[in-house]
Design an enzyme around this catalytic site. Sequence first.
Site, mmCIF file in Angstrom:
data_model
loop_
_atom_site.group_PDB
_atom_site.id
_atom_site.type_symbol
_atom_site.label_atom_id
_atom_site.label_comp_id
_atom_site.label_asym_id
_atom_site.label_seq_id
_atom_site.Cartn_x
_atom_site.Cartn_y
_atom_site.Cartn_z
ATOM 1 N N GLY A 130 0.825 -1.193 0.000
ATOM 2 C CA GLY A 130 0.000 0.000 0.000
ATOM 3 C C GLY A 130 0.862 1.246 0.000
ATOM 4 O O GLY A 130 1.318 1.708 -1.045
ATOM 5 N N TRP A 155 -7.390 -1.818 -5.118
ATOM 6 C CA TRP A 155 -7.781 -0.475 -4.701
ATOM 7 C C TRP A 155 -7.495 0.552 -5.792
ATOM 8 O O TRP A 155 -7.086 1.679 -5.499
ATOM 9 C CB TRP A 155 -7.092 -0.063 -3.394
ATOM 10 C CG TRP A 155 -7.170 -1.077 -2.311
ATOM 11 C CD1 TRP A 155 -6.126 -1.708 -1.699
ATOM 12 C CD2 TRP A 155 -8.359 -1.606 -1.701
ATOM 13 N NE1 TRP A 155 -6.578 -2.594 -0.760
ATOM 14 C CE2 TRP A 155 -7.941 -2.553 -0.732
ATOM 15 C CE3 TRP A 155 -9.724 -1.376 -1.883
ATOM 16 C CZ2 TRP A 155 -8.843 -3.267 0.042
ATOM 17 C CZ3 TRP A 155 -10.631 -2.091 -1.103
ATOM 18 C CH2 TRP A 155 -10.178 -3.012 -0.154
ATOM 19 N N THR A 157 -8.720 3.178 -7.926
ATOM 20 C CA THR A 157 -9.879 4.053 -8.013
ATOM 21 C C THR A 157 -10.271 4.286 -9.467
ATOM 22 O O THR A 157 -9.433 4.604 -10.301
ATOM 23 C CB THR A 157 -9.576 5.398 -7.331
ATOM 24 O OG1 THR A 157 -9.121 5.155 -5.993
ATOM 25 C CG2 THR A 157 -10.810 6.278 -7.289
ATOM 26 N N GLU A 359 -3.544 8.249 -0.216
ATOM 27 C CA GLU A 359 -2.480 9.215 -0.512
ATOM 28 C C GLU A 359 -1.618 9.490 0.715
ATOM 29 O O GLU A 359 -1.247 10.626 0.995
ATOM 30 C CB GLU A 359 -3.050 10.537 -1.061
ATOM 31 C CG GLU A 359 -4.165 10.412 -2.064
ATOM 32 C CD GLU A 359 -3.838 9.502 -3.248
ATOM 33 O OE1 GLU A 359 -2.709 9.019 -3.359
ATOM 34 O OE2 GLU A 359 -4.746 9.254 -4.056
#
Length: 384
Positions: A130, A155, A157, A359
């Site tokens: 991650g 993940w 987006t 982020e």
Amino acid sequence: MTATPTAGRLTAREEFRAFADRHIAPHADAWHRAQRTPPEVVRLLADEGLLGLPVPREYGGGGGDAVTLGLLAGELGRACSSVRSLLTVHTMVAHAIQRWGSRSQRETWLPRLAAGEIVGALAVSEPGAGSDAAAVTTRLVRDGDDWVVNGHKKWTTYGETAGLFLVVGRSEEGPTALLVERDAPGVRTELIEDMIGIRASMTANVYFDDVRVPGGHVLARPGLGVSHVVGAALDLGRYTVGWGCVGILDACLEASVDYASTREQFGSLIKEHQLVRRMISSMYTDARAARLLCLEAGRLRDERDPGALAATSTAKYFAATAAGRAAADAVQIHGANGCGPDYPVQRYLGDSRVMEIIEGSAQLHQVGLAEYAFQERGLRRRQR
């Protein structure tokens, strides 16, 4: 809508707000429940020039500066965090191509991204990687003039609808970034449903099975995929996410003030209750403080000031954690109504929780900001 000079930023914000109030906010809860962003929304954003706002004019974009982009992200974030997420990932990919792409790559992809012909998505995170982007295990192998990609990204987006993926993997030369088109043989996506927040962002697993990519699709050069390409993209992502959190703060404040001004308990409006007023005063203060931090980060980014990195991290950390507090208080003010689907504060709570993770998690920023503090103090001592 086009980029505006400094004197016109207030007008730009009002235009962005009017657009969000008319086209986004009334539908955000329905999109949240459906876990989809309708394709016509993407088309509308593109037609209004919003998806291409920061892309240079020579490539068909609006040439917008960082502050104007932030104002847009704030208004979209106030209306729907999922739609703001689209702006974030799309502009991250465009920024990476603009900064690190070859002339041919810029001429090929930036006009299409600016026009909304394709949606860009950042495919970095994996089931086991991650925040530590250098730990990715996706394999990139040279085969003649091409590269062959194998791996599983998670993940991602808007991964379910993106037409262009910026993929980071491991090659013999080190971490490498390249562009992969959705229609390349071997690319497969799988929607991730029932997320805690940004549920309309069409976040997906993306699988690459022996995907052949032309050598001309590598950004920068092999080995610079994380340190340069992803680093620059994530820095821009933090900035727009920070502004999106300013939007959540504004939304929580507006919803709480409206509800407290009409809801009666124990014979009086709940806005007269001191502890409700305390929660609203905290939202009010945090929203203004977060906005000022994001404005400062945007100003430094536009001036190419070296302090922009620290300012962006500071703004994102403060705005995200403040949005989390505001959303929790907004639900509390709404009581049982805040726990159900009839009021948007439930959505704000889930969205704000995601903001503290993406982020760069809140904890990652805490570590980094402490390091900035030590560095700045050391510099001042040496200057004496």
